[in-house]
Design an enzyme around this catalytic site. Structure first.
Site, PDB file in Angstrom:
ATOM      1  N   HIS A   1       0.852  -1.197   0.000  1.00  0.00           N
ATOM      2  CA  HIS A   1       0.000   0.000   0.000  1.00  0.00           C
ATOM      3  C   HIS A   1       0.889   1.250   0.000  1.00  0.00           C
ATOM      4  CE1 HIS A   1       0.739   0.545   4.317  1.00  0.00           C
ATOM      5  NE2 HIS A   1       0.352  -0.707   4.526  1.00  0.00           N
TER       6      HIS A   1
ATOM      7  N   HIS B   1       3.826   1.672   2.427  1.00  0.00           N
ATOM      8  CA  HIS B   1       5.079   0.990   2.088  1.00  0.00           C
ATOM      9  C   HIS B   1       5.888   1.838   1.103  1.00  0.00           C
ATOM     10  CE1 HIS B   1       2.690  -2.807   3.137  1.00  0.00           C
ATOM     11  NE2 HIS B   1       3.609  -2.684   4.067  1.00  0.00           N
TER      12      HIS B   1
ATOM     13  N   CYS C   1       0.952 -10.867  19.311  1.00  0.00           N
ATOM     14  CA  CYS C   1       0.146 -10.264  18.237  1.00  0.00           C
ATOM     15  C   CYS C   1       0.679 -10.774  16.911  1.00  0.00           C
ATOM     16  CB  CYS C   1       0.206  -8.737  18.276  1.00  0.00           C
ATOM     17  SG  CYS C   1      -0.529  -8.009  16.795  1.00  0.00           S
TER      18      CYS C   1
ATOM     19  N   CYS D   1       1.836  -7.770  14.527  1.00  0.00           N
ATOM     20  CA  CYS D   1       3.153  -7.197  14.859  1.00  0.00           C
ATOM     21  C   CYS D   1       4.200  -8.288  14.829  1.00  0.00           C
ATOM     22  CB  CYS D   1       3.196  -6.635  16.277  1.00  0.00           C
ATOM     23  SG  CYS D   1       2.117  -5.282  16.624  1.00  0.00           S
TER      24      CYS D   1
ATOM     25  N   CYS E   1      -4.291  -5.977  20.530  1.00  0.00           N
ATOM     26  CA  CYS E   1      -2.994  -5.322  20.410  1.00  0.00           C
ATOM     27  C   CYS E   1      -3.198  -3.819  20.243  1.00  0.00           C
ATOM     28  CB  CYS E   1      -2.287  -5.895  19.169  1.00  0.00           C
ATOM     29  SG  CYS E   1      -0.931  -4.892  18.604  1.00  0.00           S
TER      30      CYS E   1
ATOM     31  N   HIS F   1      -2.854  -2.880  16.624  1.00  0.00           N
ATOM     32  CA  HIS F   1      -3.787  -3.526  15.693  1.00  0.00           C
ATOM     33  C   HIS F   1      -5.124  -3.751  16.389  1.00  0.00           C
ATOM     34  CE1 HIS F   1       0.215  -4.575  13.991  1.00  0.00           C
ATOM     35  NE2 HIS F   1      -0.403  -4.219  12.877  1.00  0.00           N
TER      36      HIS F   1
ATOM     37  N   LYS G   1      -3.879   5.401  10.607  1.00  0.00           N
ATOM     38  CA  LYS G   1      -2.733   4.788   9.924  1.00  0.00           C
ATOM     39  C   LYS G   1      -3.206   3.913   8.756  1.00  0.00           C
ATOM     40  CE  LYS G   1       1.057   1.565  10.345  1.00  0.00           C
ATOM     41  NZ  LYS G   1       1.399   0.231  10.785  1.00  0.00           N
TER      42      LYS G   1
ATOM     43  N   LYS H   1      -2.917  -2.626   6.200  1.00  0.00           N
ATOM     44  CA  LYS H   1      -3.760  -3.649   5.575  1.00  0.00           C
ATOM     45  C   LYS H   1      -4.627  -4.342   6.612  1.00  0.00           C
ATOM     46  CE  LYS H   1       0.350  -6.505   5.130  1.00  0.00           C
ATOM     47  NZ  LYS H   1       1.507  -5.776   4.710  1.00  0.00           N
TER      48      LYS H   1
END
Ligand code: MSP
Length: 504
Positions: free
Chosen positions: A18, A21, A126, A129, A143, A146, A295, A298
């Site tokens: 995405h 990155h 997690c 992560c 997490c 996440h 943020k 994905k």
């Protein structure tokens, strides 16, 4: 291996890349291109982190074996680099055979030196992560990084790396090397967290088969982060931890996102200390690229397709916008309106317009040939001084990765040049043949500003120079001095074309 070594984090490949990155790689590539532009040499390492649980799950969902799946996905990440003109020197994959060898040799060496012990791990993990989490950090069992991902309970006998033994050495290193962790805010976070004390960390998984076999016990694989961090050693071309030399080690700057600073500023340096290897000179934690204030990730599905954006607006434009709109090191929101406004203001109105007006005037007043400077007034002396001051500031900002400041300085110079046209009114001077020599000076100054600004923009927009040189008739004349005022244009004929950046 060349002298300025830059690394980026290697990406998980359980989904297509995405824009977040791309963002990191663009920032790293700008630095590499800047180093090259200023006569240095530089080596840029990028790649993919393939031994994660999510990669395994994604492969299984597609009915593929993990390696086949990784081969396909790594292709998408390579393609991203090619579309965004990321001038990497090696694209490392953690499934590469030389990397496997390095990881196993490192584990072996740490084992021999007594830095690995066996213990029971019981705690939360997690899977996004790929990190062991302390229970008190969880938010309702989720997490903190996440929020859609429930942490899983892990209870297994693992091999541990004696991280706690490096507490003092890490504290001393961070304290005596203020440049080691940048920006300052990330450094402070790490220093605070370090004060809570270090615990040894698990570096093997017995329940995970997709990974590099642990050399002392093949029923375990090497923990994915331990494996991933060592990509930097493999990617440096060391081949083995014993082959590290001043030629290829340490990295000058390791660029990562702010979510993975702990791994890079604590665990990674401790691994290097245990191996008795020099630490990277700098670890730079950039901020997050957000979409609608959150943020881009994905896991949350909050992502933008970088390829589609590049297709629609052009790679250079997306690169420029990302580096101009968000101070490197801070979080920032991506918006299409922002991209279009930045494009129209900076590239269409200011830069494009300056090029278009200058080439039109050279066509009209000098028959298409760039004039040599003639009579000069204070205005010409001033504009040259402004250009030289901009160049000086630009170098200072670029060396510190203050990209927004560098680009703002260049755009201010462009603005000054556009104002200079208004103030000197070349169309009036043209009517008076006694002013011809001054008119030549003005157009010469404008070409100089365009040329110098173009060089300064090159790290951000790698295709720009070629297009502008084509219009200025400078194609193939790479000898034009980069950052010095006073190029001699012998018989250079401009070749005016359609606008470089048509307004959107
Ligand atoms: N595989 C690990 C890194 C191992 S490095 C030894 C990982 N992968 S990741 O795919 O989740 O992230 C790769 C890099 O992209 C990280 O530096 C991460 O911070 C960055 N980004 C991911 N999403 C991002 C944004 N939305 N914005 C900016 N950078 C982002 O972590």
């Amino acid at each position: 291996m060349s002298n300025f070594f830059i690394t980026t984090a290697i990406d998980y490949i359980n989904g297509r890349p995405h824009l977040g990155h791309a963002y990191e790689k663009i920032g790293a590539d700008v630095l590499k291109r800047y180093k090259l532009l200023t006569g240095g040499s530089s080596y840029l390492l990028v790649g993919t982190d393939e031994h994660s649980i999510n990669v395994l799950k994604s492969a299984q969902e597609k009915g593929l074996d993990p390696k086949t799946y990784c081969d396909q996905m790594a292709g998408h990440f390579r393609h991203l680099c090619s579309v965004f003109n990321i001038s990497y020197d090696r694209f490392i994959r953690t499934t590469d055979s030389d990397h496997k060898k390095v990881v196993q040799q490192v584990v072996q060496r740490l084992w021999e030196h007594g830095y690995i012990r066996k213990d029971l791990y019981a705690g939360f993990y997690c899977e996004s992560c790929e990190a062991f989490l302390q229970e008190e950090l969880l938010l309702d069992g989720y997490c903190p990084n996440h929020p859609t991902k429930k942490a899983v309970w892990v209870n297994e006998e693992n091999y541990f790396f004696t991280l706690s033994r490096f507490q003092k050495q890490l504290e001393d290193h961070i304290q005596s090397n203020p440049e080691f962790i940048q920006p300052e805010s990330r450094r402070n976070e790490i220093v605070n967290r370090l004060q809570a004390g270090l615990r040894d960390i698990s570096i093997s998984r017995s329940s995970m088969q997709w990974g590099i076999p642990f050399p002392q016990d093949e029923s375990h694989t090497v923990y994915v982060w331990f494996d991933a961090l060592l990509n930097y050693l493999t990617g440096a071309g060391c081949g083995s931890p014993n082959a590290v030399s001043q030629e290829n080690w340490p990295p000058d700057v390791q660029i990562i996102g702010k979510d993975i600073t702990w791994f890079h500023c604590i665990i990674w340096p401790a691994m290097l200390m245990a191996l008795n290897l020099p630490l990277p000179k700098k670890i730079f934690g950039h901020g997050f690229l957000n979409l609608h204030g959150e943020k881009m990730s994905k896991t949350s599905g909050n992502i933008l397709d970088p390829l589609q954006l590049a297709e629609e607006y052009g790679t250079d434009v997306v690169r420029y916008y990302l580096m101009k709109a968000i101070p490197w090191g801070q979080d920032g929101n991506f918006t299409l309106e922002g991209l279009i406004t930045t494009y129209n203001n900076d590239l269409a109105n200011d830069y494009g317009n300056l090029l278009s007006r200058t080439t039109a005037m050279i066509n009209k007043y000098f028959n298409g040939q760039i004039p040599a400077p003639g009579v000069q007034t204070a205005a010409e002396v001033n504009i040259r001084a402004a250009a030289e001051e901009t160049i000086e500031n630009y170098h200072r900002f670029m060396a510190e990765m203050r990209y927004v400041n560098a680009l703002t300085a260049v755009m201010q110079l462009i603005g000054t040049a556009n104002l200079y046209i208004e103030e000197t009114a070349p169309w009036q001077l043209f009517k008076d043949s006694s002013q011809h020599s001054r008119l030549a000076s003005i157009l010469y100054c404008l070409v100089e500003i365009i040329r110098l600004a173009t060089w300064m923009l090159t790290p951000f927009m790698p295709s720009l120079k070629e297009r502008v040189w084509s219009q200025l008739g400078l194609a193939g004349q790479e000898k034009v001095k980069c950052f010095t005022w006073g190029c001699e244009y012998d018989n250079v004929r401009i070749n005016r074309q359609s606008p470089l950046f048509p307004r959107l």
